[in-house]
Design a protein around this motif. Structure first.
Motif, PDB file in Angstrom:
ATOM      1  N   PRO A   1       8.824   0.419   6.124  1.00 37.03           N
ATOM      2  CA  PRO A   1       7.667   0.875   6.894  1.00 37.03           C
ATOM      3  C   PRO A   1       7.348   2.303   6.505  1.00 37.03           C
ATOM      4  N   GLY A   2       6.263   2.843   7.044  1.00 35.16           N
ATOM      5  CA  GLY A   2       5.908   4.226   6.749  1.00 35.16           C
ATOM      6  C   GLY A   2       4.447   4.474   7.036  1.00 35.16           C
ATOM      7  N   LEU A   3       3.963   5.639   6.618  1.00 37.09           N
ATOM      8  CA  LEU A   3       2.534   5.956   6.775  1.00 37.09           C
ATOM      9  C   LEU A   3       1.805   5.046   5.796  1.00 37.09           C
ATOM     10  N   ILE A   4       0.918   4.226   6.299  1.00 38.63           N
ATOM     11  CA  ILE A   4       0.399   3.146   5.458  1.00 38.63           C
ATOM     12  C   ILE A   4      -0.269   3.642   4.173  1.00 38.63           C
ATOM     13  N   GLY A   5      -1.080   4.691   4.280  1.00 43.81           N
ATOM     14  CA  GLY A   5      -1.746   5.207   3.077  1.00 43.81           C
ATOM     15  C   GLY A   5      -0.736   5.705   2.058  1.00 43.81           C
ATOM     16  N   ALA A   6       0.342   6.283   2.558  1.00 42.80           N
ATOM     17  CA  ALA A   6       1.388   6.821   1.686  1.00 42.80           C
ATOM     18  C   ALA A   6       2.156   5.681   1.011  1.00 42.80           C
ATOM     19  N   VAL A   7       2.525   4.664   1.780  1.00 41.60           N
ATOM     20  CA  VAL A   7       3.278   3.534   1.209  1.00 41.60           C
ATOM     21  C   VAL A   7       2.430   2.820   0.150  1.00 41.60           C
ATOM     22  N   LEU A   8       1.118   2.707   0.444  1.00 42.95           N
ATOM     23  CA  LEU A   8       0.221   2.008  -0.493  1.00 42.95           C
ATOM     24  C   LEU A   8       0.208   2.657  -1.874  1.00 42.95           C
ATOM     25  N   VAL A   9       0.320   3.982  -1.916  1.00 48.10           N
ATOM     26  CA  VAL A   9       0.304   4.667  -3.213  1.00 48.10           C
ATOM     27  C   VAL A   9       1.490   4.210  -4.057  1.00 48.10           C
ATOM     28  N   GLY A  10       2.679   4.198  -3.444  1.00 48.44           N
ATOM     29  CA  GLY A  10       3.871   3.786  -4.177  1.00 48.44           C
ATOM     30  C   GLY A  10       3.806   2.322  -4.586  1.00 48.44           C
ATOM     31  N   VAL A  11       3.350   1.476  -3.657  1.00 53.20           N
ATOM     32  CA  VAL A  11       3.286   0.031  -3.934  1.00 53.20           C
ATOM     33  C   VAL A  11       2.312  -0.228  -5.082  1.00 53.20           C
TER      34      VAL A  11
ATOM     35  N   ALA B   1      -0.798  13.524   2.840  1.00 54.14           N
ATOM     36  CA  ALA B   1       0.393  12.928   2.215  1.00 54.14           C
ATOM     37  C   ALA B   1      -0.018  11.929   1.139  1.00 54.14           C
ATOM     38  N   SER B   2      -0.968  11.037   1.468  1.00 50.43           N
ATOM     39  CA  SER B   2      -1.406  10.024   0.492  1.00 50.43           C
ATOM     40  C   SER B   2      -1.960  10.697  -0.759  1.00 50.43           C
ATOM     41  N   ARG B   3      -2.793  11.705  -0.549  1.00 46.27           N
ATOM     42  CA  ARG B   3      -3.424  12.361  -1.696  1.00 46.27           C
ATOM     43  C   ARG B   3      -2.391  13.075  -2.576  1.00 46.27           C
ATOM     44  N   LYS B   4      -1.402  13.671  -1.945  1.00 50.12           N
ATOM     45  CA  LYS B   4      -0.366  14.368  -2.727  1.00 50.12           C
ATOM     46  C   LYS B   4       0.499  13.359  -3.488  1.00 50.12           C
ATOM     47  N   HIS B   5       0.746  12.189  -2.888  1.00 46.64           N
ATOM     48  CA  HIS B   5       1.503  11.148  -3.609  1.00 46.64           C
ATOM     49  C   HIS B   5       0.745  10.736  -4.869  1.00 46.64           C
ATOM     50  N   ILE B   6      -0.565  10.505  -4.703  1.00 46.87           N
ATOM     51  CA  ILE B   6      -1.402  10.095  -5.841  1.00 46.87           C
ATOM     52  C   ILE B   6      -1.325  11.123  -6.973  1.00 46.87           C
ATOM     53  N   GLU B   7      -1.391  12.387  -6.590  1.00 47.72           N
ATOM     54  CA  GLU B   7      -1.358  13.443  -7.610  1.00 47.72           C
ATOM     55  C   GLU B   7      -0.017  13.494  -8.336  1.00 47.72           C
ATOM     56  N   ALA B   8       1.067  13.260  -7.576  1.00 46.83           N
ATOM     57  CA  ALA B   8       2.404  13.529  -8.127  1.00 46.83           C
ATOM     58  C   ALA B   8       3.041  12.356  -8.861  1.00 46.83           C
ATOM     59  N   ILE B   9       2.692  11.126  -8.487  1.00 36.38           N
ATOM     60  CA  ILE B   9       3.572   9.992  -8.811  1.00 36.38           C
ATOM     61  C   ILE B   9       3.722   9.705 -10.312  1.00 36.38           C
TER      62      ILE B   9
END
Ligand code: KG4
Ligand code: ZN
Length: 338
Positions: free
Chosen positions: A82-92, A47-55
């Motif tokens: 709250p959320g999956l920490i690695g995923a939230v970190l990408v957005g933040v 999830a984190s890696r896909k967020h990084i690619e897409a954002i």
């Protein structure tokens, strides 16, 4: 005020532009559901890696769809918990960089407050106070929304969230992840009285719920049928299960409306898309002359627009962050100081 809003707490990367908390100028989503389906649930690192690619591309898409450019953005709002920490970190991290380079305020938004705020987008005249039932994949709670940023939790689940239980049972029935919507569809042709399932009560607070017993009972029923070679009536099991969840949620929510004297009920979160729950609330609220707000299905699940809506009211309340903003896997909706 035009807010660029970022959401990346689970398996959807979402970026929206929202004006004055109420008007969606654009709402773009890159869903990862197809990827996580293979695993039967969200794999946090993927999830984190896909967020990084897409954002980044998604943010450009959101600006273009809104018909604006970067210089038109007045603030950046982001789900910081709250959320999956690695995923939230990408957005933040993305939001911090965006606010820094654009020189605009950075607004941290609690994901569940965002779900509640989806109702401001769907009902432009809706204002607090009102009662809100939040039912998502990770949360189940009855919230008294006293003001846009002043809330009281009247009760909630002591164990599993409603969405988690829908997903688990759907998975046992070999339905694709995320199972809630598939279970809902299967239930349409079933008999909701065919299978008797328990409605566990939580001691103490009358608004508290416990879902784990119901989930386990449904799973045991499925296992037992497998062991004795009994063919299950899947649509009826789904209908009975959805009816039971609804019968746990609806009366407690109606009682909370009565106690608080609220004349408006909003529902929020992915499970608020459930047709049985929506139908039961429609009937009960009509009987009790309660105004019922139910966002369209597109605003029930995770999206960026809801973060932009709540972000506006957080900004008005002075809840802005500096570049030290962090992400949190868990945090109360009550919003303690950052
Ligand atoms: O709010 P959401 O998109 O993400 C979280 O913040 O958790 O909620 C996702 C949850 C999942 O458990 C999904 O299966 C459930 O909402 N869901 C449904 C329906 N549509 C989505 N559950 C029951 N019936 C539905 N129609
Ligand atoms: Zn959510």
């Amino acid at each position: 005020m035009k807010i660029l809003a970022i959401e990346s707490s689970c398996d959807e990367t979402a970026v929206a532009v929202v004006e004055d908390g109420r008007k969606i100028l654009s709402d773009c989503i890159a869903s990862q559901v197809e990827i996580h389906k293979t695993y039967g649930g969200v794999v946090p690192e993927i999830a984190s890696r896909k967020h990084i690619e897409a954002i980044s591309a998604l943010a450009d898409e959101a600006l273009e769809a809104a018909g604006i450019t970067r210089k038109d953005i007045d603030a950046v709002a982001v789900t910081y918990a709250p959320g999956l920490i690695g995923a939230v970190l990408v957005g933040v991290n993305f939001a911090k960089a965006a606010a820094f380079t654009l020189g605009v305020p950075l607004i941290p938004v609690h994901h569940i407050r965002g779900h509640i705020a989806a109702n401001y987008l769907a009902y432009p005249d809706l204002e607090p106070p009102f009662l809100c039932l939040v039912v998502s994949g990770g949360h189940t709670m009855i919230v008294h929304v006293k003001d846009y940023t002043d809330m009281e939790i009247l009760g909630g689940t002591r164990d599993d969230a409603a969405g988690e239980c829908f997903d688990k049972v759907a998975r046992m029935l070999d339905m694709p992840y995320p199972g809630g919507a598939a279970l809902d569809r299967a239930a349409q042709t079933g008999d909701d009285k065919k299978y008797a399932l328990p409605r566990p009560k939580a001691d103490g607070n009358p608004y508290d719920l416990s879902f784990s017993g119901l989930k386990t009972a449904a799973i045991n029923l499925i296992h037992h049928a497998e062991q004795v070679g009994e063919e299950l009536d899947i649509p009826s099991l789904c209908a009975s299960y959805a009816a039971t969840v609804s019968e746990m949620l609806v009366p407690r929510t109606m009682a909370a409306l009565e106690e608080t004297g609220c004349k408006t009920l909003a529902i929020a979160g992915g499970v608020a898309a459930n047709s049985r729950i929506r139908g039961d609330f429609e009937r009960e609220c009509a009987k009790k002359k309660i105004r019922l707000c139910m966002p369209p299905l597109s605003l029930c699940g995770d999206n960026g627009a809801m973060i932009g809506a709540q972000g506006y009211y957080e900004y008005l309340a002075g809840n802005v962050a500096d570049q030290t903003l962090n992400a949190y896997a868990t945090k109360s909706i009550l919003g303690e100081a950052l």
